[in-house]
Design a protein around this motif. Sequence first.
Motif, short mmCIF file in Angstrom:
data_model
loop_
_atom_site.label_atom_id
_atom_site.label_comp_id
_atom_site.label_asym_id
_atom_site.label_seq_id
_atom_site.Cartn_x
_atom_site.Cartn_y
_atom_site.Cartn_z
N GLU A 22 0.83 -1.20 0.00
CA GLU A 22 0.00 0.00 0.00
C GLU A 22 0.86 1.26 0.00
O GLU A 22 0.59 2.21 -0.73
N ASP A 23 1.93 1.26 0.81
CA ASP A 23 2.82 2.42 0.84
C ASP A 23 3.50 2.62 -0.50
O ASP A 23 3.65 3.75 -0.98
N LEU A 24 3.94 1.52 -1.13
CA LEU A 24 4.64 1.64 -2.41
C LEU A 24 3.69 2.12 -3.50
O LEU A 24 4.06 2.99 -4.31
N ALA A 25 2.48 1.60 -3.54
CA ALA A 25 1.50 2.07 -4.52
C ALA A 25 1.20 3.55 -4.30
O ALA A 25 1.06 4.32 -5.27
N ALA A 26 1.10 3.96 -3.04
CA ALA A 26 0.88 5.38 -2.74
C ALA A 26 2.04 6.22 -3.25
O ALA A 26 1.84 7.31 -3.79
N ALA A 27 3.27 5.73 -3.07
CA ALA A 27 4.44 6.48 -3.54
C ALA A 27 4.40 6.66 -5.04
O ALA A 27 4.72 7.74 -5.56
N TYR A 28 4.02 5.63 -5.77
CA TYR A 28 3.89 5.76 -7.23
C TYR A 28 2.88 6.86 -7.58
O TYR A 28 3.13 7.70 -8.45
N ARG A 29 1.75 6.84 -6.91
CA ARG A 29 0.72 7.84 -7.24
C ARG A 29 1.15 9.25 -6.82
O ARG A 29 0.82 10.23 -7.49
N LEU A 30 1.90 9.34 -5.73
CA LEU A 30 2.41 10.65 -5.33
C LEU A 30 3.46 11.16 -6.31
O LEU A 30 3.51 12.37 -6.60
N VAL A 31 4.30 10.29 -6.83
CA VAL A 31 5.26 10.69 -7.86
C VAL A 31 4.51 11.26 -9.07
O VAL A 31 4.89 12.30 -9.62
N ALA A 32 3.43 10.59 -9.46
CA ALA A 32 2.62 11.11 -10.57
C ALA A 32 1.97 12.44 -10.20
O ALA A 32 1.94 13.38 -11.00
N HIS A 33 1.44 12.52 -8.97
CA HIS A 33 0.78 13.74 -8.52
C HIS A 33 1.71 14.94 -8.59
O HIS A 33 1.30 16.04 -8.98
N TYR A 34 2.96 14.75 -8.21
CA TYR A 34 3.93 15.84 -8.21
C TYR A 34 4.64 16.02 -9.55
O TYR A 34 5.57 16.82 -9.64
N GLY A 35 4.22 15.28 -10.56
CA GLY A 35 4.79 15.45 -11.89
C GLY A 35 6.21 14.93 -12.01
O GLY A 35 6.97 15.40 -12.86
N MET A 36 6.57 13.96 -11.20
CA MET A 36 7.92 13.41 -11.25
C MET A 36 8.00 12.10 -12.03
O MET A 36 9.05 11.45 -12.06
N ASP A 37 6.90 11.69 -12.67
CA ASP A 37 6.94 10.48 -13.47
C ASP A 37 7.43 10.79 -14.88
O ASP A 37 7.52 11.95 -15.28
N ASP A 38 7.75 9.77 -15.63
CA ASP A 38 8.28 9.89 -16.99
C ASP A 38 7.61 8.84 -17.85
O ASP A 38 8.17 7.78 -18.10
N SER A 39 6.37 9.15 -18.28
CA SER A 39 5.59 8.18 -19.05
C SER A 39 5.51 6.87 -18.27
O SER A 39 5.08 6.87 -17.12
N ILE A 40 5.95 5.75 -18.85
CA ILE A 40 5.93 4.46 -18.15
C ILE A 40 7.31 4.10 -17.61
O ILE A 40 7.53 2.98 -17.14
N TYR A 41 8.23 5.06 -17.67
CA TYR A 41 9.61 4.78 -17.27
C TYR A 41 9.89 5.29 -15.85
O TYR A 41 9.08 5.95 -15.25
N THR A 42 11.06 4.99 -15.37
CA THR A 42 11.50 5.14 -13.97
C THR A 42 10.73 4.15 -13.10
O THR A 42 9.78 3.49 -13.55
N HIS A 43 11.13 4.07 -11.83
CA HIS A 43 10.62 2.97 -11.02
C HIS A 43 10.89 3.22 -9.55
O HIS A 43 11.80 3.97 -9.18
N ILE A 44 10.08 2.58 -8.73
CA ILE A 44 10.26 2.57 -7.28
C ILE A 44 10.15 1.12 -6.84
O ILE A 44 9.24 0.41 -7.29
#
Length: 263
Positions: A22-44
Amino acid sequence: MQLQAVGRQAPSVSDAERQVREDLAAAYRLVAHYGMDDSIYTHISARVPGTEDQFLINPFGMLFKDITASSLVKIDLEGRILDDSPWDVNPAGFTIHSAVHSARHDAACVLHTHTVAGVAVSSLAGGLQPCNQWALQFYNRVVYHDFEGIALDADERERLVADLGPTARALILRNHGLVTLGRTVSEAFILMLNLERACRVQVAIQSSGLPVHPVPAEVCEKTAQQYESGDSVRQPGQPDPNAREWRALLQRIDPLPATSYRD
């Protein structure tokens, strides 16, 4: 069509693994929320509790904003998928994360980004500069690994681990991006959020062309130690200094109109 994990049953896991998922899934969504994602690339990635050779990572091809606890893929240090996931994983993600998890057993979570500001600072000869409060958290505490191409070669792992060393929690991949290591998912995310902010401020300052007001070395070190202690942010009776901020950050993504990171 938007990828979702709708209707998928959660794997049968321990309570400890469920919380990490749950924490890891939340971190992924927070990365997206803050605009720190890169399409389908990068990873946690996050280590599976009770193991030293298993970790959870994103399904390759799913947007970060759609990741759920049950959609995460469990793999081992050899790259073998350990559950019945229909997804594969990003090969470059496996190279970086397997290297760190194999060498740094204190790293419960490893977070990697390719943001514009992070890649910009990683491409500067001087790297991260102690020019703002966020950056001072990493004063003499960030290490660097030279760019060797897309991280697909297994033999790069040895050099990456050597550059990372035994204690660093922030790694800048030259000409590539940023990495943070956390003893918890929340620590890795908050470190990355602050590292990203430090890079954005630095780029803004350098874009102005104006001189930087210097901070004395002793004040830089004092500030870094203040961040490390967590005393100014720790909730009374709570050993984790990140708990207060993490609880607040989760309010940005929960509840959601469609699926929850807890699904």
